[in-house]
Design an enzyme around this catalytic site. Structure first.
Site, mmCIF file in Angstrom:
data_model
loop_
_atom_site.group_PDB
_atom_site.id
_atom_site.type_symbol
_atom_site.label_atom_id
_atom_site.label_comp_id
_atom_site.label_asym_id
_atom_site.label_seq_id
_atom_site.Cartn_x
_atom_site.Cartn_y
_atom_site.Cartn_z
ATOM 1 N N LYS A 115 -7.162 7.617 3.289
ATOM 2 C CA LYS A 115 -6.194 8.239 4.203
ATOM 3 C C LYS A 115 -6.803 9.553 4.710
ATOM 4 C CE LYS A 115 -1.302 8.495 4.164
ATOM 5 N NZ LYS A 115 -0.963 7.775 5.385
HETATM 6 N N1 PMP Z 1 -1.277 1.835 7.212
HETATM 7 C C1 PMP Z 1 -1.438 3.082 7.683
HETATM 8 C C2 PMP Z 1 -2.437 3.315 8.763
HETATM 9 C C3 PMP Z 1 -0.680 4.143 7.170
HETATM 10 O O1 PMP Z 1 -0.840 5.387 7.631
HETATM 11 C C4 PMP Z 1 0.269 3.882 6.160
HETATM 12 C C5 PMP Z 1 1.103 4.998 5.610
HETATM 13 N N2 PMP Z 1 0.468 5.636 4.537
HETATM 14 C C6 PMP Z 1 0.403 2.565 5.691
HETATM 15 C C7 PMP Z 1 -0.389 1.572 6.243
HETATM 16 C C8 PMP Z 1 1.354 2.231 4.596
HETATM 17 O O2 PMP Z 1 0.912 2.794 3.388
HETATM 18 P P1 PMP Z 1 1.919 3.161 2.221
HETATM 19 O O3 PMP Z 1 2.762 1.978 1.999
HETATM 20 O O4 PMP Z 1 1.025 3.456 1.068
HETATM 21 O O5 PMP Z 1 2.693 4.345 2.672
#
Ligand code: PMP
Length: 296
Positions: free
Chosen positions: A154
């Site tokens: 991220k």
């Molecule tokens: N894909 C992207 C590009 C994101 O930014 C997120 C949000 N973090 C997700 C998927 C979903 O991830 P999570 O379920 O861990 O929040």
């Protein structure tokens, strides 16, 4: 949207301090080059008190993101968990979105810096994509190629791609974008993963070209309990436009039903879809009410 006021306290490198008194590093590599990693975590007001959903998984992913981009991460995950609960308590937040950010010191070179800071802030935030089923378009932007940036991390800089896609979608009258990967398969939304439903089964893109969402993993766990078959496979736009229904999932968006993609309207009513069942079950899980009913 106001993220803080004069009373808001944030956590910075081991200390709690007023958000209003915190200055950013104008010469930071993070600001100039997007060289930072972050998380998005949710706390829920449950009958067991304030509970931060999957907090350890989020801090482990933050640590992994930092490692993948060679940013020092000298912090202890257990301590970060403790400090996060303290932050919520200090700010009197029960339902909250929590944003940890690891950023680098002033450095204008393109060599990975050796000094990093960690900041954690929190604010009240409703479901990011709202509560209505979404009008989605296939974006003209692709997700970054995993050979150009670690897509499972991220990384702040990766979100320029997300901002481009969402902005384009909104300008064209849609609620959100759906991006393909470099092979023209379905990847994910700018800030959420996707599942599609066909004949009672769920399908989702495999890991590799997407962020390994913690909500995505949770949906798969719930499907196992609910005896819903989930198939991880590459999906084309044609697969999507022959599906019965679809939904996005993410920490900020939770489970968000999709009404249509471009001009294709999903034939199964959201309330009758597998996604709606997952939505209810997910809410029960985060509120620790697995043995109760919730009203959505
Ligand atoms: N894909 C992207 C590009 C994101 O930014 C997120 C949000 N973090 C997700 C998927 C979903 O991830 P999570 O379920 O861990 O929040």
């Amino acid at each position: 949207m106001q993220y803080f006021n004069s009373n808001t306290v944030l956590y910075l490198n081991g200390k709690f301090q007023k958000a209003a008194d915190t200055a950013g590093d104008i010469y930071s590599q993070s600001l100039h080059y997007g060289y930072a990693v972050f998380e998005g975590i949710r706390a829920y007001h449950t009958h067991n008190g304030t509970r931060v959903f999957k907090i350890r998984e989020h801090y482990e992913r933050l640590k992994r993101s930092a490692e993948l981009v060679h940013m020092p991460f000298p912090w202890d995950v257990n301590d970060l968990i403790k400090q996060t609960y303290k932050l919520l308590q200090i700010n009197n937040l029960k339902n909250a979105y929590i944003r940890p950010l690891v950023y680098s010191a002033p450095n204008m070179s393109l060599v990975a810096g050796t000094k990093t800071s960690i900041m954690i802030c929190a604010w009240e935030w409703d479901a990011y994509l709202g509560h209505e089923q979404l009008k989605v378009c296939i974006s003209s932007y692709e997700r970054p190629n995993p050979k150009s940036t670690p897509i499972e991390a991220k990384i702040s800089g990766n979100y320029v791609n997300s901002i481009m896609a969402t902005t384009e979608a909104k300008h064209s009258g849609f609620d959100e974008a759906l991006l393909l990967d470099a092979d023209q398969n379905i990847a994910e939304a700018p800030g959420a993963n996707i599942f599609i439903e066909k004949n009672g089964r769920l399908y989702t893109p495999p890991l590799g070209n997407i962020l390994a969402g913690i909500t995505r993993a949770t949906v798969m766990e719930l499907c196992q309990i609910l005896d819903i078959e989930v198939i991880e496979k590459h999906l084309t736009v044609k697969d999507l436009k022959h599906a019965d229904s679809a939904f996005f999932c993410g920490t900020a968006s939770e489970i968000a039903g999709i009404a249509s993609v471009d001009d294709y309207v999903f034939p199964v009513k959201w309330t009758d879809s597998v996604g709606a069942t997952i939505q209810r079950t997910y809410k029960c899980l985060v509120l620790e009410k697995q043995n109760y009913e919730v009203i959505i």
